[in-house]
Design a protein around this motif. Structure first.
Motif, PDB file in Angstrom:
ATOM      1  N   TRP A 141      -1.980   3.697  -1.516  1.00  0.00           N
ATOM      2  CA  TRP A 141      -1.372   2.960  -2.541  1.00  0.00           C
ATOM      3  C   TRP A 141       0.176   2.904  -2.503  1.00  0.00           C
ATOM      4  CZ3 TRP A 141       2.511   3.924  -6.413  1.00  0.00           C
ATOM      5  CH2 TRP A 141       2.501   3.362  -7.239  1.00  0.00           C
ATOM      6  N   CYS A 144      -5.734   7.349  -2.168  1.00  0.00           N
ATOM      7  CA  CYS A 144      -6.313   6.073  -1.763  1.00  0.00           C
ATOM      8  C   CYS A 144      -5.297   5.481  -1.103  1.00  0.00           C
ATOM      9  CB  CYS A 144      -6.174   5.069  -3.372  1.00  0.00           C
ATOM     10  SG  CYS A 144      -4.764   4.596  -3.689  1.00  0.00           S
ATOM     11  N   CYS A 176      -2.218   6.478 -10.289  1.00  0.00           N
ATOM     12  CA  CYS A 176      -1.689   5.751  -9.255  1.00  0.00           C
ATOM     13  C   CYS A 176      -2.357   4.152  -9.829  1.00  0.00           C
ATOM     14  CB  CYS A 176      -2.264   5.753  -8.234  1.00  0.00           C
ATOM     15  SG  CYS A 176      -2.976   4.895  -7.195  1.00  0.00           S
ATOM     16  N   CYS A 217       0.170   7.303  -3.088  1.00  0.00           N
ATOM     17  CA  CYS A 217      -1.139   7.867  -3.694  1.00  0.00           C
ATOM     18  C   CYS A 217      -1.141   8.656  -2.555  1.00  0.00           C
ATOM     19  CB  CYS A 217      -1.881   6.639  -4.504  1.00  0.00           C
ATOM     20  SG  CYS A 217      -3.287   7.485  -5.121  1.00  0.00           S
ATOM     21  N   CYS A 236      -6.037   3.607  -7.989  1.00  0.00           N
ATOM     22  CA  CYS A 236      -7.249   4.629  -8.214  1.00  0.00           C
ATOM     23  C   CYS A 236      -7.114   5.346  -9.694  1.00  0.00           C
ATOM     24  CB  CYS A 236      -7.345   5.131  -6.955  1.00  0.00           C
ATOM     25  SG  CYS A 236      -6.121   6.606  -6.556  1.00  0.00           S
TER      26      CYS A 236
HETATM   27 ZN    ZN Z   1      -4.352   5.756  -5.641  1.00  0.00          ZN
END
Ligand code: ZN
Ligand code: ADP
Ligand code: ZN
Length: 715
Positions: free
Chosen positions: A404, A402, A439, A399, A442
């Motif tokens: 991820w 964030c 994601c 992501c 987020c």
């Molecule tokens: Zn994210």
């Protein structure tokens, strides 16, 4: 028989190897009663608990006497004898017993796993039917195919193999005609006597069809089509049984196979060939972790069969063992080194071109000069091959907002992005998810692939080559071969056939395409991202990368006549951030000996194989603490007990595996090392019992399993 009351004074106690669960503590052999003494190697069916299982009558230790009249009450009689099948000979039993001892497994487990699975389920009646069905030997009415003349290098190697004892390291460049040497040596063996046999091994199942074609073409006319059989795990159980029986009864004169074929019963064995002997696939990675190459050398010596280890890049172990003996180094010359440096037909090895990727724009996949070179080849109607040792589209999704990452929920590894079917797949435990639209953490829609795999390479190449035309004006055709495109049975063979038929211009793939194939029209090979292996924690990574690149380079320019007609010369391209690295320097010169010298000097300085001998003990548990705790306790117990061999053995502290958790199992390992193989073996043999006692201790309750890997290939 089981229901009849046996007459006591005709009963004999026999020792039988049966498949008992690993570490069951049941000992290696079980005793049964038989109405007559049975020769060792006889196959029998015996009761085990509630079941009836296959077993092999084993040599009774000298101390055990045939019991005189009073059968021990607790012994059960055997159920039946698989009659009509000649007993497995002493050579086979010795091999199995040695392998069990050396690789720390139970004899029964090894013996039974070395037999074709279907044998376990056959009644004596069914087996008799099978044996009747094997066809009689064909008459030699057909003419033998005309032999091609061997080159001087081939002739010299063949002469040396027939006059010396070996084992031989056939150090021959890619395309130097090693297979022809194998064929000639096999021919000599078959001519010695009507019962002689040869075993030829290749590292991968997908290399066996090509090998079978060549051997059948050469030997079927004279010896009949049934003289050549294959043994590998890709065949059906009935096929495997049939071929195994043919080898065991001597009807098959030549057995072709993968590592498992080393355990084939071949009473007339006179020659063992291990092609691409450096290949890690010769090491079994589960159960008994044997090395088929090392067992080949052992079996050759024990059964008086010659052994040829062939490679353009021998393992450093074999290279070291084949160094010439000198006054200062009388230990040399354990193996005989034979050198075939030239390619058939004066063909040239590819010119190596390195592209320094530090001078290329960031994230470049195909550098401009490489792309131009491939384009040129396509325009001339030649084929190219692009290698990347990672399948899927990208090794991880991330992501952008964030951070991820597509981690596997069950392993300490990422799930790989496969674009074709929009999945995230873990290559370790198989867990598969749909690619999320946003994601999971987020909610951002901005998730991007990081890094690249063969799927992406194929896609990008398609875009970059759009508009590139072949000599006949049609667009360039790109194809991919990797584990994902070859899942279906026969898929690989048909894809390879397309390449051979010239229906592909650029072939993208993993190491699957780099090995062994006799491509005729590939003139350019490129490794686009080989650097990962340079900084691996595994001390064999450089050796393995060098071998892979040499193999890959060996796929280019194999047909000297074609190359001369094209007039273009062949090339091996390497894109790297470290063009001066010793691996690439040696590759550029096609100088395996220099590379080996350098690596061996490093290994000697660090006291690593082949200058030391290693074993790994691995423990799997629900937690790292338990896994490591078990190993630590077993290590302490070894010292407390003052086990034999310990004075020459180093036990290192336990550490987690590189991929620490797979399918929710935590894995740890401990390295054991010694400058002396015998001391290591003595220690391991004594340690088995200690490991079993330690495991029984309630302190190590969460331990799932442990295993010993002798001469491990991956540290
Ligand atoms: Zn994210
Ligand atoms: P290697 O196994 O060493 O890579 P191969 O045995 O596949 O090489 O030989 C490469 C090619 O050369 C094959 O197509 C083979 O048929 C051919 N070849 C081998 N020996 C000879 C020979 N003596 N004369 C002509 N062609 C040969
Ligand atoms: Zn997983």
């Amino acid at each position: 028989m089981p229901n009849k009351t046996p007459v006591p004074d005709t009963l004999h106690t026999i020792a039988v190897a049966v498949q008992t669960p690993a570490h069951s503590g049941m000992g290696d052999l079980l005793s049964y009663l038989a109405p007559a003494p049975l020769p060792a190697g006889t196959l029998v069916r015996v009761p085990l608990g509630q079941r009836e299982v296959l077993g092999v009558v084993w040599d009774t230790p000298e101390t055990a006497q045939v019991n005189e009249g009073t059968a021990p009450l607790n012994l059960r009689p055997i159920s039946s004898v698989l009659e009509g099948l000649p007993p497995l000979d002493a050579a086979w039993r010795d091999l199995v017993a040695f392998a069990a001892r050396y690789y720390q497994r139970s004899l029964g487990e090894l013996a039974l796993s070395a037999l074709p699975p279907q044998l376990r389920d056959l009644s004596p009646v069914q087996l008799a039917r099978r044996l009747r069905r094997t066809p009689a030997v064909e008459s030699n009415t057909q003419n033998a195919t005309k032999n091609i003349a061997t080159t001087p290098e081939q002739s010299k190697a063949i002469a040396q193999i027939s006059s010396e004892n070996g084992p031989f390291v056939l150090f021959g460049s890619t395309g130097s005609g090693k297979t022809e040497v194998y064929l000639r040596c096999v021919q000599q063996v078959l001519e010695q006597a009507p019962h002689t046999q040869a075993l030829v091994m290749v590292p991968e199942i997908n290399l066996t069809p090509q090998l079978e074609d060549r051997f059948t073409a050469r030997f079927a006319p004279q010896y009949g089509a049934q003289a050549v059989v294959s043994l590998h795990s890709g065949m059906t159980n009935p096929q495997r049984l049939k071929n195994w029986l043919a080898a065991h009864t001597g009807q098959a004169r030549i057995v072709l196979g993968t590592r498992m074929a080393i355990f084939a019963s071949m009473p007339g064995l006179r020659l063992i060939v291990v092609d691409e002997e450096h290949d890690p696939s010769y090491k079994q990675q589960e159960g008994a972790r044997y090395s088929a190459r090392d067992l080949a050398v052992w079996r050759g010596r024990a059964q008086n069969a010659k052994v040829i280890l062939g490679s353009a890049t021998p393992s450093l172990e074999s290279w070291h063992a084949s160094r010439p003996a000198t006054a200062q180094d009388p230990e040399g010359g354990r193996y005989v080194r034979l050198h075939m440096p030239s390619r058939i037909g004066q063909g040239l090895l590819p010119r190596v071109r390195r592209v320094d990727m530090t001078h290329q724009p960031r994230r470049t996949v195909f550098s401009a000069p490489l792309l131009a070179a491939i384009t040129e080849r396509v325009a001339r109607g030649e084929q190219s091959m692009v290698l990347l040792n990672r399948r899927g589209y990208a090794p991880v999704l991330q992501c952008a907002d964030c951070g991820w990452k597509s981690d596997c929920p069950h392993c300490s590894a990422h799930q790989v992005f496969h674009k074709t079917d929009r999945t995230l797949r873990c290559h370790h435990c198989g867990t598969t998810h749909r690619v999320p639209r946003s994601c999971p953490t987020c909610g951002s829609p901005d998730i991007v692939p990081l890094g690249r795999g063969t799927e992406q390479l194929e896609e990008q190449l398609g875009q970059l080559m759009a508009g590139v035309l072949r000599p006949d004006g049609t667009p360039a055709r790109i194809a991919r071969i990797d584990a994902d495109t070859t899942r279906l049975k026969g898929a690989l063979q048909s894809q390879l056939a397309q390449v051979h038929a010239g229906e592909v211009d650029v072939l993208v793939g993993t190491q699957m395409i780099a090995k062994g194939h006799d491509f005729r029209r590939i003139t350019l090979v490129a490794a686009v991202q080989p650097d990962g292996a340079l900084f691996s924690s595994d001390f064999r990574a450089a050796e393995r990368l060098f071998a892979l690149l040499m193999q890959a380079a060996g796929r280019a320019g194999r047909d000297a006549a074609y190359m001369a007609a094209q007039g273009s010369g062949c090339e091996m391209w390497v894109q790297t951030q470290h063009p001066k690295h010793v691996v690439f320097e040696a590759l550029r010169q096609h100088d395996y000996p220099a590379f080996a010298e350098q690596q061996l000097a490093e290994r000697a300085a660090a006291a690593m194989p082949p200058f030391a001998y290693q074993a790994l003990v691995r423990a799997d548990a629900r937690s790292q603490e338990v896994a490591q705790g078990f190993l630590r306790a077993a290590s302490t117990a070894a010292h407390t007990a003052g086990l034999p061999g310990l004075e020459h053995v180093t036990l290192y502290p336990p550490i987690p595996l590189t991929i620490q958790r797979v399918a929710n199992v935590e894995r740890a390992q401990m390295l054991i090392e010694s400058p002396h193989r015998a001391a290591l073996q003595r220690f391991l043999a004594a340690w088995q019992a200690v490991l079993q006692t330690t495991r029984a201790d309630p302190a190590h309750k969460g331990l799932l399993r442990w295993l010993v890997d002798v001469d491990p290939l991956a540290i």
